[in-house]
Structures are given as structure tokens and as C-alpha cells.
Design a protein around this motif. Sequence first.
Motif, mmCIF file in Angstrom:
data_model
loop_
_atom_site.group_PDB
_atom_site.id
_atom_site.type_symbol
_atom_site.label_atom_id
_atom_site.label_comp_id
_atom_site.label_asym_id
_atom_site.label_seq_id
_atom_site.Cartn_x
_atom_site.Cartn_y
_atom_site.Cartn_z
ATOM 1 N N THR A 81 -80.859 -50.354 -81.109
ATOM 2 C CA THR A 81 -81.731 -49.201 -81.013
ATOM 3 C C THR A 81 -81.040 -48.149 -79.963
ATOM 4 O O THR A 81 -81.080 -48.609 -78.813
ATOM 5 N N VAL A 82 -81.081 -46.908 -80.458
ATOM 6 C CA VAL A 82 -80.383 -45.572 -79.589
ATOM 7 C C VAL A 82 -81.202 -44.627 -79.703
ATOM 8 O O VAL A 82 -81.807 -44.526 -81.018
ATOM 9 N N ASP A 83 -81.226 -43.604 -78.882
ATOM 10 C CA ASP A 83 -81.970 -42.408 -78.939
ATOM 11 C C ASP A 83 -81.481 -41.583 -80.247
ATOM 12 O O ASP A 83 -82.388 -40.994 -80.697
ATOM 13 N N PRO A 108 -86.112 -43.314 -93.082
ATOM 14 C CA PRO A 108 -86.916 -42.782 -92.002
ATOM 15 C C PRO A 108 -85.705 -43.216 -90.904
ATOM 16 O O PRO A 108 -86.109 -42.669 -89.645
ATOM 17 N N VAL A 109 -84.537 -43.748 -91.034
ATOM 18 C CA VAL A 109 -83.636 -44.011 -89.693
ATOM 19 C C VAL A 109 -82.117 -43.319 -89.930
ATOM 20 O O VAL A 109 -81.852 -43.180 -91.309
ATOM 21 N N VAL A 110 -81.749 -43.023 -89.150
ATOM 22 C CA VAL A 110 -79.954 -42.839 -89.256
ATOM 23 C C VAL A 110 -79.311 -44.293 -88.635
ATOM 24 O O VAL A 110 -79.748 -44.677 -87.573
ATOM 25 N N VAL A 125 -79.119 -47.727 -84.713
ATOM 26 C CA VAL A 125 -80.168 -47.292 -85.423
ATOM 27 C C VAL A 125 -81.018 -46.255 -84.534
ATOM 28 O O VAL A 125 -81.120 -46.665 -83.338
ATOM 29 N N SER A 126 -81.544 -44.927 -85.086
ATOM 30 C CA SER A 126 -82.441 -44.219 -84.668
ATOM 31 C C SER A 126 -83.358 -43.471 -85.525
ATOM 32 O O SER A 126 -82.913 -43.412 -86.736
ATOM 33 N N PRO A 127 -84.300 -42.983 -85.005
ATOM 34 C CA PRO A 127 -85.248 -42.397 -86.166
ATOM 35 C C PRO A 127 -84.425 -41.121 -86.374
ATOM 36 O O PRO A 127 -83.607 -40.505 -85.921
ATOM 37 N N VAL A 128 -84.647 -40.636 -87.940
ATOM 38 C CA VAL A 128 -84.121 -39.531 -88.468
ATOM 39 C C VAL A 128 -84.525 -38.374 -87.421
ATOM 40 O O VAL A 128 -85.835 -38.343 -86.951
#
Length: 130
Positions: A81-83, A108-110, A125-128
Motif C-alpha cells: 500500500t502506498v499513498d 476504488p483503487v489504483v 495499491v492506493s485509493p482512487v
Amino acid sequence: MRIGVTSIFVDDQDKAQAFYTDVLGFQLKDKVPLGAHSWLTVVSGADPDGTQLSLEPDEHPAAKAYKTALSADGIPVMAFTVDNVETEHRRLTDRGVEFTQAPLAMGPVVTAVFDDTCGNLVQLVSPVGA
């Protein structure tokens, strides 16, 4: 109950240590010689007391077959997980990391996927909108 250590199989512990620390930016947590190999773990600099990632030798035949099959099918063995995936993609690309999937919005993610140089594909992975 919580996860203390998880593992990723690598083809060369010294190469893996250099990639995961010098390129990705993890911090070395433990390196304890155990014969031909070491108990070798890294942690996130943002959470040095958090989950450790063991860079485990892939010498067991099942480990090599597992890595080869997943990589051939384009399946990541781990997700970090990244920002912001786009920012991290640019930073790592500038450091020579080869991506097999550029940043891609997936609900919901990129996500993005890179080759860790040790026989694995790893997903970011990060949130959209992050």
C-alpha cells in the motif's frame, strides 16, 4: 492476533536486500547468518515496528515453481500500500524499476505492478484520488 512476519521468496538474498532497501526504501530489520543464508527481514520506514517482510531463499523446488508460474501468468505475489500509486510509479521508474502494469484505476483503487528483480511481481495499491 496480528501478522508479525510475512515472506517473499527471492533468488538471491543480497540482491533482494539491495533492491528492497536501496531502491524501494524499506529498512533492514534483521540479518542473522544461518549457514549459506540469513534470516533477513525488512520493514517500512513509516512503521519500523510493524510487519516484517522476510526475504526468504527460494531454494525449495516448490518455491521456484510457484514464483515461475505466478510470474508467467502476470500475478503479483505481494501488494504494498502506498499513498499514491502514480507518484510511486514515477519515483520507482526514475530508479530503474521495470513495471509490467502502469498505474490503472480498478474500482476504488489504483494499482501498478513491478518486477522485483528477484523473480517476483509486486503490486502497488492506493485509493482512487489519493
